[in-house]
Scaffold this motif. Sequence first.
Motif, PDB file in Angstrom:
ATOM      1  N   THR A 163       1.011  -1.195  -0.023  1.00  0.00           N
ATOM      2  CA  THR A 163      -0.209  -0.131   0.138  1.00  0.00           C
ATOM      3  C   THR A 163       1.194   1.868  -0.072  1.00  0.00           C
ATOM      4  OG1 THR A 163      -0.177  -0.387   2.648  1.00  0.00           O
ATOM      5  CG2 THR A 163      -1.700  -1.308   1.089  1.00  0.00           C
ATOM      6  N   GLN A 164       2.035   1.137   0.174  1.00  0.00           N
ATOM      7  CA  GLN A 164       3.407   2.195   0.271  1.00  0.00           C
ATOM      8  C   GLN A 164       3.672   2.303  -0.765  1.00  0.00           C
ATOM      9  OE1 GLN A 164       2.436   4.295   3.023  1.00  0.00           O
ATOM     10  NE2 GLN A 164       0.763   3.645   3.157  1.00  0.00           N
ATOM     11  N   PHE A 165       4.076   3.620  -1.333  1.00  0.00           N
ATOM     12  CA  PHE A 165       4.497   3.800  -2.166  1.00  0.00           C
ATOM     13  C   PHE A 165       5.582   5.360  -2.571  1.00  0.00           C
ATOM     14  CE2 PHE A 165       2.058   0.233  -3.733  1.00  0.00           C
ATOM     15  CZ  PHE A 165       2.204  -0.713  -4.456  1.00  0.00           C
ATOM     16  N   THR A 166       6.170   5.512  -3.483  1.00  0.00           N
ATOM     17  CA  THR A 166       6.469   6.945  -3.953  1.00  0.00           C
ATOM     18  C   THR A 166       7.324   6.225  -4.957  1.00  0.00           C
ATOM     19  OG1 THR A 166       8.686   7.945  -2.379  1.00  0.00           O
ATOM     20  CG2 THR A 166       9.629   5.768  -3.336  1.00  0.00           C
ATOM     21  N   LEU A 167       7.218   8.541  -5.385  1.00  0.00           N
ATOM     22  CA  LEU A 167       8.206   8.938  -6.882  1.00  0.00           C
ATOM     23  C   LEU A 167       8.751   8.683  -7.322  1.00  0.00           C
ATOM     24  CD1 LEU A 167       6.176   8.800  -9.681  1.00  0.00           C
ATOM     25  CD2 LEU A 167       6.337  11.382  -8.824  1.00  0.00           C
ATOM     26  N   VAL A 168       9.087   8.098  -8.135  1.00  0.00           N
ATOM     27  CA  VAL A 168      11.021   7.777  -8.283  1.00  0.00           C
ATOM     28  C   VAL A 168      11.268   9.032  -9.523  1.00  0.00           C
ATOM     29  CG1 VAL A 168      13.207   7.273  -9.008  1.00  0.00           C
ATOM     30  CG2 VAL A 168      11.030   6.033  -7.152  1.00  0.00           C
ATOM     31  N   GLN A 169      11.794  10.081  -9.647  1.00  0.00           N
ATOM     32  CA  GLN A 169      12.010  10.644 -11.517  1.00  0.00           C
ATOM     33  C   GLN A 169      13.458  10.796 -11.788  1.00  0.00           C
ATOM     34  OE1 GLN A 169       9.342  13.533  -9.945  1.00  0.00           O
ATOM     35  NE2 GLN A 169       7.897  13.444 -11.730  1.00  0.00           N
ATOM     36  N   PRO A 170      14.251   9.869 -11.574  1.00  0.00           N
ATOM     37  CA  PRO A 170      15.584  10.067 -12.761  1.00  0.00           C
ATOM     38  C   PRO A 170      16.033  10.662 -13.520  1.00  0.00           C
ATOM     39  CG  PRO A 170      14.409   7.284 -12.124  1.00  0.00           C
ATOM     40  CD  PRO A 170      13.494   8.266 -11.705  1.00  0.00           C
ATOM     41  N   ALA A 171      16.215  11.993 -13.498  1.00  0.00           N
ATOM     42  CA  ALA A 171      16.645  12.965 -14.654  1.00  0.00           C
ATOM     43  C   ALA A 171      16.762  12.751 -15.746  1.00  0.00           C
ATOM     44  CB  ALA A 171      18.167  13.610 -14.061  1.00  0.00           C
ATOM     45  N   ASP A 172      17.454  11.255 -16.239  1.00  0.00           N
ATOM     46  CA  ASP A 172      18.202  10.336 -17.309  1.00  0.00           C
ATOM     47  C   ASP A 172      16.837   9.641 -17.633  1.00  0.00           C
ATOM     48  OD1 ASP A 172      18.163   8.649 -15.397  1.00  0.00           O
ATOM     49  OD2 ASP A 172      19.629   8.223 -16.743  1.00  0.00           O
ATOM     50  N   SER A 173      15.575   9.611 -17.701  1.00  0.00           N
ATOM     51  CA  SER A 173      14.577   8.954 -17.692  1.00  0.00           C
ATOM     52  C   SER A 173      12.674   9.572 -18.123  1.00  0.00           C
ATOM     53  CB  SER A 173      14.115   7.974 -16.720  1.00  0.00           C
ATOM     54  OG  SER A 173      13.459   8.595 -15.450  1.00  0.00           O
ATOM     55  N   ALA A 174      13.254  11.364 -17.824  1.00  0.00           N
ATOM     56  CA  ALA A 174      12.156  12.172 -18.419  1.00  0.00           C
ATOM     57  C   ALA A 174      11.501  11.531 -20.161  1.00  0.00           C
ATOM     58  CB  ALA A 174      12.343  13.185 -18.500  1.00  0.00           C
ATOM     59  N   PRO A 175      10.648  11.582 -20.565  1.00  0.00           N
ATOM     60  CA  PRO A 175       9.222  11.584 -19.639  1.00  0.00           C
ATOM     61  C   PRO A 175       8.850  10.550 -18.956  1.00  0.00           C
ATOM     62  CG  PRO A 175       9.062  10.908 -21.494  1.00  0.00           C
ATOM     63  CD  PRO A 175       9.989  11.025 -22.090  1.00  0.00           C
ATOM     64  N   PHE A 176       9.665   9.634 -18.589  1.00  0.00           N
ATOM     65  CA  PHE A 176       8.644   8.899 -17.778  1.00  0.00           C
ATOM     66  C   PHE A 176       9.313   8.610 -16.084  1.00  0.00           C
ATOM     67  CE2 PHE A 176       9.679   6.988 -21.882  1.00  0.00           C
ATOM     68  CZ  PHE A 176       8.134   6.622 -21.923  1.00  0.00           C
TER      69      PHE A 176
END
Length: 155
Positions: free
Chosen positions: A32-45
């Motif tokens: 039930t517990q998640f966090t958002l990971v946004q690696p700089a090199d993976s945009a727009p994903f």
Amino acid sequence: MNISTLFFGELEVQETEVFTFAQGVPGFEELTQFTLVQPADSAPFSYIQSVQEGGLSFLVTDPFLFFKDYDISLPETVQEELKIEQPGDVLVWSVVTMNDDFTKITLNLLAPIIWNVKTKLAKQIILHDSEYNIKHEIVLSEVSEEANEPTQVEG
């Protein structure tokens, strides 16, 4: 808190960065517990990483970057469950699937993830009576330059 992940190694996650799927994610109801990971090199994903199970993450993206006419209506029950008060508090994510050689990328537009950024509550919903399906093919060259931030739902 620190979590050990399969793809990102050790991650330090602040309590304010954790969001909750009250019923879990379909197929992983116990998580039930998640966090958002946004690696700089993976945009727009981006990735929705389980805080409880380091080996589980979902590749996601903002569906509006690829499908400008994507149109969803949130049922009243979902709005109540996620405590949505303003349309601008909502982010919409689509789960991404890639084939083994990364030549075909699809988005699941039938079952978007709805995330209330204020309450940190999220849910994957199914759009009943919809023309969308779970595998809408995308072409990366069609993504806009605004691919670094998810689009908020407008009311």
